[in-house]
Design an enzyme around this catalytic site. Structure first.
Site, PDB file in Angstrom:
ATOM      1  N   HIS B 220      14.566 -45.796   4.244  1.00 56.43           N
ATOM      2  CA  HIS B 220      15.204 -45.531   5.647  1.00 56.43           C
ATOM      3  C   HIS B 220      16.305 -46.665   5.952  1.00 56.43           C
ATOM      4  CE1 HIS B 220      16.473 -43.019   8.497  1.00 56.43           C
ATOM      5  NE2 HIS B 220      16.539 -44.032   9.317  1.00 56.43           N
ATOM      6  N   TYR B 224      20.801 -47.522   7.107  1.00 54.91           N
ATOM      7  CA  TYR B 224      21.439 -48.296   8.123  1.00 54.91           C
ATOM      8  C   TYR B 224      22.388 -49.392   7.314  1.00 54.91           C
ATOM      9  CZ  TYR B 224      18.987 -45.630  11.335  1.00 54.91           C
ATOM     10  OH  TYR B 224      18.402 -44.740  12.176  1.00 54.91           O
ATOM     11  N   HIS B 371      22.613 -33.115   5.749  1.00 57.92           N
ATOM     12  CA  HIS B 371      22.580 -34.125   6.737  1.00 57.92           C
ATOM     13  C   HIS B 371      23.298 -35.209   5.933  1.00 57.92           C
ATOM     14  CE1 HIS B 371      20.936 -37.213   9.201  1.00 57.92           C
ATOM     15  NE2 HIS B 371      20.370 -37.647   8.069  1.00 57.92           N
ATOM     16  N   PHE B 372      22.897 -35.471   4.970  1.00 53.36           N
ATOM     17  CA  PHE B 372      23.156 -36.924   4.530  1.00 53.36           C
ATOM     18  C   PHE B 372      24.754 -36.916   4.047  1.00 53.36           C
ATOM     19  CE2 PHE B 372      20.459 -36.218   0.652  1.00 53.36           C
ATOM     20  CZ  PHE B 372      21.475 -36.200  -0.472  1.00 53.36           C
ATOM     21  N   HIS B 373      25.274 -35.697   3.744  1.00 56.22           N
ATOM     22  CA  HIS B 373      26.898 -35.756   3.595  1.00 56.22           C
ATOM     23  C   HIS B 373      27.603 -35.773   4.696  1.00 56.22           C
ATOM     24  CE1 HIS B 373      25.401 -34.353  -0.565  1.00 56.22           C
ATOM     25  NE2 HIS B 373      26.759 -34.868  -0.805  1.00 56.22           N
ATOM     26  N   ARG B 435      16.597 -28.189  -1.751  1.00 58.78           N
ATOM     27  CA  ARG B 435      17.632 -29.214  -2.173  1.00 58.78           C
ATOM     28  C   ARG B 435      17.319 -29.439  -3.582  1.00 58.78           C
ATOM     29  NH1 ARG B 435      15.385 -35.120  -0.055  1.00 58.78           N
ATOM     30  NH2 ARG B 435      17.379 -35.852  -1.044  1.00 58.78           N
ATOM     31  N   ARG B 436      18.665 -30.265  -4.115  1.00 59.56           N
ATOM     32  CA  ARG B 436      18.748 -30.640  -5.594  1.00 59.56           C
ATOM     33  C   ARG B 436      18.066 -29.694  -6.595  1.00 59.56           C
ATOM     34  NH1 ARG B 436      16.014 -36.679  -4.977  1.00 59.56           N
ATOM     35  NH2 ARG B 436      14.231 -36.236  -4.593  1.00 59.56           N
TER      36      ARG B 436
END
Lengths: 161, 544, 43
Positions: B220, B224, B371-373, B435-436
């Protein structure tokens, strides 16, 4: 201290309030009402988990009837690239507790369009419960990458009238 | 001055962009596979064995290599220019860069030989070739070494400038490097203690649950580490590019310190649905993750207010129509502003991910890559493109090859991500699409998924075109024969208020102490328990 | 402090209100989706 603009102060107070309300909503829905995540159930040895033994329900995975038409337990063994059993039939209105573990790598277990969603980690048993109200079919699928056959790892739950 | 720093930055950026080029290539192919256009049979001829080998390249090169190399390179430039001081021990940074590159090559060879098709999470007991893990460790250690070069330079600057506030750009960058150094202790422990000895066969079994916990200790704060360099630009540079001033400089500093303190003790929110972690610990991490909402909200207000100051100084009026007075014609600015808009949705999705039992609805579904794209793929990557649009001209001494192409690139990235992000979020939340996964070959893929799969595929194709536009501009700039008339300087935003930030916002000790205490509270007891009861029963598997 | 030049960033406040409404709407819809799918431990 730092000078903070008055409108920004109000904005910060609103933000803190908002996130607190959200957090309380999570706490009540999970710990009071039972929309809960998996918690430690049992540790097992993945090397022997598939071996039939009197005290090993995963040696002979499948559905166990506790109260006919009402209450069931399903023991599901995950391995590359299939679940055993592949098909589970229960009557509508039954409450089923799923116990799932893996004999090899990590897998996932998700009954689609329901809240049963668990990470399957070798050495641990994942457990969640669901009540099937309506007769219909559900896919349960592996959602953790587990090798080249991952996309074919799935099964069906048939809720009978 | 800064000749050596510029050369180092250029090397880091060059490796980063090469990695993104190769890794990014697979992105559109994945989305085409989703709609039944499988190009992997063709790729077999050039040695790509499977969808998942391509996915491993996509994830490792984009999420780990592109980000880490770009960030260290950008910081080499930003820290030295912000402090107006050259690196005191440039050899350390050169060694760091070499270690990173050696690690990258060492990890890339097993992936390319299909000996490490384990994706970027490499969850044991899936077992890759040992050199994949050693290579990853070297990339991380190399980045630590570069960090040490920054710290020594900063310490020397501090001795020469007692009592002076650390410039914001340098402070934010240094905090990010320290955060990275602390955060990566988790994955370093996982690899060095659990995984590498086991991958060499020195120990028989490993504990997958413990390995996951070490992984997400790093996993996580990793996000950041990606995001804070974008914040350095949004706070420290972008207001200047918009003709404005930083609305609240002290609050910007506070935000960086809060991210240092709160980024690590939240990793269990990636493991809400794990069987081996008690509910109480998960809920504690939910609370700590929710506390990160505050620095995020502070950033939204502060950055937008800084841009508003610029827009109004440039003649913008009205409640919202001042937005049009922002410098949309500048691709560096436009890219970063569009990145922020996508981050609104990325941030709300992230809030949902951190929401404990909401993971029952979204965990490991396509919601997560959606989300992470929008976060690392947009907020971060599009901002890095925006930075590259001034940084590469500054380093090369040549003007940007084509401003219009750059503008088209930023907007196509924006719309491509919007389409793909929306499609993947809906497929995950409503239909539980995993996912994936090679969806085109999955028996359970339902007809109801098709419209959103097509939307995501269109997004993926637009992104592929956008990527090519970015690279044409970078190559065009570097090989251009034109020279800049005046050198391009780093944009540095001035604070809106002249009063300097209070001293407690320039003091490492209390913040580092809070950071360590929070990590000990959030991870100490649970990790001690998991280590004391380690279940070292899983042998390794090669499943590809 | 230069109180005179200090202006309330009205546009920012407006944008943040939209932002917060979006947060409530999108997070709320995910929360309701979860609630609609039933409990996961034995009642």
């Amino acid at each position: 201290m730092i000078h903070v603009d008055r409108s920004e102060k109000i904005y910060i107070i609103i933000s803190v309030t908002l996130i607190s309300v959200f957090f309380i909503a999570l706490g009540i829905s999970s710990f009071v009402y039972g929309f809960q995540v998996p918690v430690p159930e049992q540790r097992v040895d993945p090397r022997t988990i598939a071996t039939p033994a009197p005290d090993n329900p995963f040696g002979e995975p499948g559905l166990r009837e506790l109260v006919p038409g009402k209450k069931y337990e399903a023991y599901v063994l995950a391995q590359i690239w299939s679940f055993t059993p592949r098909e589970i039939r229960v009557p509508a209105g039954s409450t089923v507790t799923f116990y799932v573990t893996s004999k090899d790598v990590q897998h996932g277990f998700r009954i689609n369009e329901t809240n049963v969603n668990m990470q399957i980690v070798p050495g641990e048993v994942s457990k969640l419960t669901i009540t099937f109200d309506e007769p219909r079919e559900y896919d349960f699928i592996c959602h953790e990458y587990c090798g080249v056959g991952h996309q074919s790892m799935a099964g069906k739950i048939i809720v009978e009238p | 001055m800064f000749a050596r720093e510029h050369k180092l930055t250029a090397w880091h950026l060059g490796v980063a962009m090469t990695a993104l080029f190769i890794g990014g290539f697979f992105g559109p192919l994945q989305k085409l596979e989703y709609v039944g256009i499988n190009l992997y049979t063709t790729l077999n001829k050039i040695g790509i064995a499977s969808y998942y080998q391509g996915l491993t390249l996509h994830a490792v090169l984009n999420a780990l290599v592109w980000t880490t190399f770009f960030i260290v390179g950008f910081f080499t430039y930003a820290i030295t220019h912000s402090l107006d001081k050259e690196l005191t021990h440039p050899k350390i940074n050169i060694i760091g860069l070499i270690v990173m590159i050696v690690g990258l090559i060492m990890a890339a060879i097993p992936i390319l030989l299909n000996l490490a098709t384990v994706l970027f999470t490499f969850y044991p007991p899936m077992r890759a070739n040992p050199f994949f893990y050693i290579g990853l460790v070297l990339v991380v250690v190399g980045s630590w070494v570069c960090g040490w070069g920054f710290y020594l330079t900063y310490i020397a600057w501090r001795k020469e400038n007692p009592g002076v506030r650390t410039p914001l750009i340098a402070l934010g960058s240094l905090i990010t490097m320290v955060l990275w150094q602390i955060a990566t202790l988790g994955v370093a422990t996982e690899l060095l203690v659990l995984v590498i000895p086991w991958s060499f066969g020195l120990v028989e079994g490993t504990d997958p649950q413990l390995a996951r916990t070490f992984f997400w200790f790093t996993g996580h704060p990793l996000v950041y580490f990606w995001l804070l360099p974008a914040y350095v630009s949004w706070y420290g540079m972008l207001p200047k590019q918009a003709g404005g001033k930083l609305f609240s400089e002290p609050l910007a500093r506070l935000v960086f310190w809060l991210f240092l303190a709160l980024s690590v003790p939240v990793g269990l929110h990636h493991q809400y649905l794990d069987p081996g972690v008690p509910a109480g610990w998960k809920f504690l991490h939910a609370l700590l993750t929710y506390s990160l909402f505050i620095p995020s909200m502070l950033t939204a207000f502060n950055v937008v207010a800084s841009l508003e100051i610029g827009a109004r100084d440039n003649g913008g009026t009205g409640l919202l129509s001042w937005v049009r007075a922002l410098p949309w014609g500048d691709p560096s600015y436009a890219a970063q502003n569009l990145a922020m808009i996508l981050f609104v949705f990325g941030g709300i999705g992230g809030l949902t991910n951190s929401s404990y039992n909401l993971n029952l609805a979204i965990h490991n579904t396509s919601w997560v890559p959606g989300h992470f794209h929008l976060t690392v793929g947009s907020a971060v990557t599009l901002t890095f493109f925006g930075i590259a649009y001034w940084l590469v001209p500054s380093l090369s001494g040549k003007p940007l090859w084509n401003r219009k192409v750059a503008l088209v690139q930023t907007w196509t990235w924006f719309f491509g991500m919007l389409l793909m992000g929306n499609g993947l979020h809906i497929l995950g939340l409503n239909f539980g699409m995993p996912r994936r996964t090679m969806i085109g070959a999955a028996s359970y893929a339902a007809d109801a998924w098709t419209p959103m799969l097509i939307e995501a595929a269109i997004g993926g194709i637009i992104l592929g075109i956008s990527g090519l536009l970015f690279y044409s501009n970078m190559v065009g700039t570097v090989f251009s024969k034109k020279r800049l008339e005046a050198p391009i300087e780093m944009p540095v935003a001035e604070p809106y208020e002249s009063e300097p930030a209070p001293a407690w916002l320039d003091n490492w000790k209390p913040w580092l102490a809070v950071t360590v205490v929070l990590i000990l509270v959030a991870y100490g007891p649970i990790l001690v328990d998991m280590i004391a009861n380690a279940n070292m029963t899983s042998p390794g598997f090669k499943v590809w | 402090m230069e109180k005179k030049k200090y202006k309330v960033p009205q546009g920012t406040v407006a944008i943040m209100i939209i932002f917060i409404i979006l947060i409530i709407a999108l997070w709320g819809s995910a929360y309701l989706t979860m609630l609609s799918r039933g409990v996961t431990i034995t009642p």
